[in-house]
Scaffold this active site. Structure first.
Site, short mmCIF file in Angstrom:
data_model
loop_
_atom_site.label_atom_id
_atom_site.label_comp_id
_atom_site.label_asym_id
_atom_site.label_seq_id
_atom_site.Cartn_x
_atom_site.Cartn_y
_atom_site.Cartn_z
CD GLU A 201 28.01 48.25 44.27
OE1 GLU A 201 27.92 49.15 45.12
OE2 GLU A 201 27.06 47.95 43.51
CD GLU A 329 24.82 44.42 43.79
OE1 GLU A 329 24.25 45.53 43.89
OE2 GLU A 329 25.68 44.00 44.59
O1 AHR Z 1 21.54 45.58 46.18
C1 AHR Z 1 21.72 46.57 47.12
C2 AHR Z 1 23.13 47.15 47.12
O2 AHR Z 1 23.37 47.78 45.90
C3 AHR Z 1 24.26 46.17 47.24
O3 AHR Z 1 24.53 45.82 48.55
C4 AHR Z 1 25.41 46.93 46.65
O4 AHR Z 1 26.37 46.09 46.09
C5 AHR Z 1 24.76 47.83 45.64
O5 AHR Z 1 25.19 49.13 45.74
#
Ligand code: AHR
Length: 524
Positions: A201, A329
């Protein structure tokens, strides 16, 4: 037409519509047609990947209890969690983050554990990070569960030299100073690292970089963070889009298209969570009604459009689909469990979450040519987890059961599946009532996965397959008394798969799907 006759006919028409919706779109309209004469792409097993961040009780307690713990463990890693994860054949685990990865310095996590420095975890509750679970412990863990390692390197607050050294330390078979240090720390053999995330990110917690700034970093890291282990190819995965924003997709793909011999990547990542509405997440994990259920399923289904959008951008630059889209994610991000520590992202996991998992996997399958990896957030005790632990206790969530039901789909050949089952309508939400994928496994068996959204009424489905004969279906269904039913330490099997079977007549199979259920059957 007379007035009374007109009234009667419209009453009948209304009844046909309403009654059909009420009883589930039964009969002719609820139908799945599979075409086994047109095999599609492989559903890459990496789509069933997991994510384990140093966050809350995800790693400490969830995986690592230490060798001295009374909780049964192998070299500090809890045996119950390993056994449960082996059963779902986890293909890869992404580690150490997440946002944590961009503050992780790998040298803190090697060497004698009692001499490792305590550091801070500012992203997640500001707790002390003991660094007792480091590279060797992680690689031991993935080897115990039979998964590949997916490392995320620190781009946000690290250096290229630090990342290059980490990769050399882990992967070189040659007797360099770093390899000797690895051997002195107990592992003379090089480790395999199958996947490498270059930052996390970067548009947010990983440095708030513009796409162009990130691309400059990417080129340097992709050049120097090298894999030296000839026994294991390594995919490099660039930071990609945040949800619908295509600016990173375009910048990374344009850079890749014009790349020189000096660097390369094999994938870009997409992050998208089912939140419902707004930020921070407010949707409850239990004790919710149909409004929240329907809204969250609709929010989940937006993944389909996101995938289409990013795949279309990628196709412009890479029509041969060399670069994979890795959704590293995804999952439901709900309001935290009342009373849980701030920043630990603990939430219960219900039958609704099982449906959210199945819908996502089906959407990845429909874009399987490009989506060749995904990692649900997160594996143990965090967000949409597979497993909850409480000291020596462990419980499997409804989401875990979906991952277990879908094991036959790992690396299976997808078959076109056409569903015609009407809509599930609630308030302003309209979604396909039934979502399905079909595939043929390596042994030639055909599998069908069906997700039924309507939480009130069962639906009777007729299945037919072009190009193959079958006489029965056997498998399992995950159903629950309520959409917010959960498994707890006291009642661990409240939501667990039940056997289901049906016989075909005249080449067609009829299967009844329970309300709000996930069913996977083999057609024999
Ligand atoms: O999964 C939790 C968080 O969500 C992670 O650390 C981040 O990459 C995302 O914003």
């Amino acid at each position: 037409m007379t007035k009374p006759l007109k009234a009667l006919l419209s009453a009948v028409a209304i009844c046909v519509l309403v009654c059909q919706a009420a009883t589930g779109a039964s009969g002719e309209s609820a139908r799945v047609s599979i075409d086994s004469t047109r095999p599609g792409p492989t559903l890459n097993r990496n789509v069933f990947g997991q994510f384990a961040e140093h966050l809350g009780r995800g790693v400490y307690e969830g995986i690592w209890v230490g060798p001295e713990s009374p909780i049964p463990n192998t070299r500090g890693i809890r045996n119950d969690v390993v056994a449960a994860l082996k059963a779902i054949k986890v293909p890869n685990v992404r580690w150490p983050g997440g946002c944590f990865a961009d503050e992780y310095h790998w040298r803190n996590g090697i060497g004698p554990r009692d001499r490792r420095p305590p550091t801070l975890n500012p992203n997640w509750g500001g707790v002390i990070e003991p660094n007792t679970f480091g590279s060797h412990e992680f690689l031991d863990f993935v080897q115990q569960i039979g998964a590949d390692a997916y490392l995320s390197v620190n781009v946000g607050s690290g250096t290229t030299a630090e990342a290059a050294d980490w990769l050399e330390y882990l992967t070189t078979p040659q007797p360099t100073a770093l390899a000797r240090e690895r051997a002195a720390n107990g592992h003379p053999e090089p480790y395999p690292v199958a996947m490498l995330g270059i930052g996390n990110e970067a548009w947010g917690c990983g440095g708030s970089m513009t796409p162009d700034t990130y691309v400059d970093h990417l080129k340097v890291y992709a050049r120097y963070a090298r894999n030296y282990n000839p026994k294991q190819p390594m995919q490099r995965i660039a930071v990609g889009p945040d949800s619908a924003d295509t600016s990173y997709t375009k910048a990374v793909m344009a850079a890749w298209k014009n790349k020189t011999w000096a660097w390369d990547i094999e994938g870009i990542s997409l992050h998208y969570y089912t939140v419902g509405k707004g930020w921070p997440p407010v949707f409850k994990a239990t004790g919710f009604g149909e409004d929240e259920y329907a809204t969250l399923l609709e929010h989940t289904r937006r993944m389909e459009d996101l995938l289409r959008t990013h795949v279309a951008v990628m196709d412009e630059y890479d029509p041969q689909k060399k670069i994979a889209l890795i959704v590293d994610e995804w999952g439901a991000w709900l309001a935290p469990t009342p009373g849980s520590p701030q920043g630990f992202l603990e939430q219960q996991n219900s039958q609704r979450d099982a449906l959210i998992a199945a819908l996502n996997i089906n959407m990845f399958a429909r874009q399987a040519e490009r989506v060749r990896g995904a990692n649900i957030a997160q594996m143990v005790n965090v967000l949409q987890a597979m497993i909850f632990t409480d000291k020596e206790k462990m419980v499997l969530t409804p989401t875990y059961h979906v991952f277990r039901l879908y094991v036959p789909f790992h690396d299976a050949t997808l078959l076109p599946a056409n569903v015609s089952a009407g809509e599930y309508v609630h308030g302003g939400v309209r979604l396909p009532r039934v979502d399905a994928i079909a595939a043929r496994d390596a042994a030639g068996k055909t599998w069908l996965a069906l997700t039924h959204l309507d939480p009130e009424h069962p639906v009777s489905i007729t299945v037919d397959i072009a190009g193959a004969k079958f006489t029965r279906a056997r498998g399992e269904t995950l159903r629950a008394p309520r959409i917010d039913s959960v498994n707890t330490f006291d009642s661990p099997k409240a939501v667990s798969p039940q056997p289901v079977s049906a016989r075909a007549a005249g080449g067609k199979l009829s299967l009844e799907l329970a309300p709000a259920s996930v069913t996977v059957v083999a057609l024999e």
